[in-house]
Motif scaffolding. Structure first.
Motif, PDB file in Angstrom:
ATOM      1  N   UNK A  25      -0.630   6.254   5.429  1.00  0.00           N
ATOM      2  CA  UNK A  25      -1.911   5.537   5.428  1.00  0.00           C
ATOM      3  C   UNK A  25      -2.024   4.490   6.536  1.00  0.00           C
ATOM      4  N   UNK A  26      -0.897   4.017   7.055  1.00  0.00           N
ATOM      5  CA  UNK A  26      -0.918   3.051   8.165  1.00  0.00           C
ATOM      6  C   UNK A  26      -0.936   3.720   9.527  1.00  0.00           C
ATOM      7  N   UNK A  74      -2.927  -0.845  -8.885  1.00  0.00           N
ATOM      8  CA  UNK A  74      -3.296   0.568  -8.747  1.00  0.00           C
ATOM      9  C   UNK A  74      -4.765   0.711  -8.380  1.00  0.00           C
ATOM     10  N   UNK A  75      -5.628  -0.061  -9.036  1.00  0.00           N
ATOM     11  CA  UNK A  75      -7.065   0.013  -8.726  1.00  0.00           C
ATOM     12  C   UNK A  75      -7.334  -0.352  -7.268  1.00  0.00           C
ATOM     13  N   UNK A  76      -6.691  -1.419  -6.785  1.00  0.00           N
ATOM     14  CA  UNK A  76      -6.894  -1.842  -5.397  1.00  0.00           C
ATOM     15  C   UNK A  76      -6.347  -0.804  -4.426  1.00  0.00           C
ATOM     16  N   UNK A  80      -8.602   1.015  -1.607  1.00  0.00           N
ATOM     17  CA  UNK A  80      -8.380   0.752  -0.182  1.00  0.00           C
ATOM     18  C   UNK A  80      -7.774   1.958   0.532  1.00  0.00           C
ATOM     19  N   UNK A  81      -6.869   2.657  -0.134  1.00  0.00           N
ATOM     20  CA  UNK A  81      -6.228   3.832   0.466  1.00  0.00           C
ATOM     21  C   UNK A  81      -6.773   5.104  -0.180  1.00  0.00           C
ATOM     22  N   UNK A 138       2.302   5.944  -2.157  1.00  0.00           N
ATOM     23  CA  UNK A 138       1.118   6.276  -1.360  1.00  0.00           C
ATOM     24  C   UNK A 138       1.500   6.796   0.019  1.00  0.00           C
ATOM     25  N   UNK A 139       2.552   6.233   0.601  1.00  0.00           N
ATOM     26  CA  UNK A 139       2.984   6.638   1.941  1.00  0.00           C
ATOM     27  C   UNK A 139       3.932   7.834   1.908  1.00  0.00           C
TER      28      UNK A 139
END
Length: 266
Positions: A25-26, A74-76, A80-81, A138-139
């Motif tokens: 994601x980055x 988790x919500x954020x 965002x991602x 996530x990554x």
């Protein structure tokens, strides 16, 4: 026969590398060749094994706070991602374990040890840890690290066994000695740790937790953790390097925090 198989692997190698070459994601390029359904299965197996070995905390207040912090993180992260591949659901368990640790596994399993709550002194400091662990998922750091450890040939074998069903997956896991260790004993590299730190900082800030508390957390970790090996001998950044990197990224995180609704998980 062996030569023919080797040549076939070599012919498939460029295609497999292109198929497995993605971005975090980055925006960092990464190679992830292990099928996601296998990663998820190993994450579930690891979590089930841990639950059978360690008791869950029965402290209502502790569970309520950890669940509150984890849900906001988790919500954020999902907001965002949103382009990242995310688990369909997240399960959070607080384990009665004095070790100051937490983890997140492929498939959306989050574990927090009660010992961590003696180091993470505020909900925001706990958010820094959970944000960091969720960032690993996530990554897709587990997949990337596993791909690196298995080597290209073994990763190709994983891809080649997709059509062999659950038996082929279990056979592979046993042959490689993976079992249920994924995400618990699999070490991440310094690159992964640094990336998870910065992603976690962004996530906690957008979730409404003061990002300055991430620095306070790692100072607490340095106090309880004692001496670390030299940074060049460790897969983890030294506490000082970690704090310095967080401070350098603090400006953007503070802006995101100021634009968010303050989290209340006290």
């Amino acid at each position: 026969m062996r030569l023919r198989f080797t040549l076939r692997l070599l012919m498939l190698l460029p295609l497999t590398l292109m198929a497995g070459c993605e971005e975090t994601p980055n925006g960092r390029s990464q190679l992830t060749l292990v099928p996601e359904n296998l990663m998820t299965q190993m994450g579930e197996d690891a979590f089930d094994q841990l639950q059978s070995q360690q008791p869950a905390s029965s402290d209502v207040a502790v569970n309520r706070q950890v669940q509150c912090v984890a849900q906001k993180i988790v919500n954020a992260a999902e907001e965002y991602y949103s382009a990242a591949e995310l688990p369909d659901a997240w399960e959070v368990v607080v384990f009665e374990n004095p070790s100051p640790n937490a983890f997140a596994l492929p498939g959306g399993r989050i574990g927090v040890n009660t010992g961590l709550l003696r180091v993470a002194e505020t909900p925001a400091q706990l958010a820094a840890v959970i944000g960091h662990e969720v960032a690993h998922v996530l990554a897709d750091h587990g997949n990337e690290r596993l791909t690196q450890q298995l080597g290209i040939k073994a990763a190709l074998l994983v891809v080649g066994m997709l059509g062999e069903g659950d038996f082929g997956q279990r056979q592979l896991m046993q042959a490689l000695g993976l079992g249920a260790q994924l995400g618990i004993s699999l070490p991440f590299s310094r690159t992964h740790e640094e990336e998870a730190d910065l992603m976690g900082l962004e996530i906690m800030a957008r979730a409404g937790f003061d990002p300055h508390q991430s620095v306070a957390l790692w100072r607490n970790m340095a106090t309880v953790g004692g001496g670390q090996p030299p940074e060049f001998l460790s897969t983890h950044p030294a506490h000082g390097s970690r704090i310095e990197a967080l401070q350098q990224a603090m400006g953007n995180a503070v802006e995101a925090y100021n634009d968010s609704n303050p989290a209340d998980c006290s």
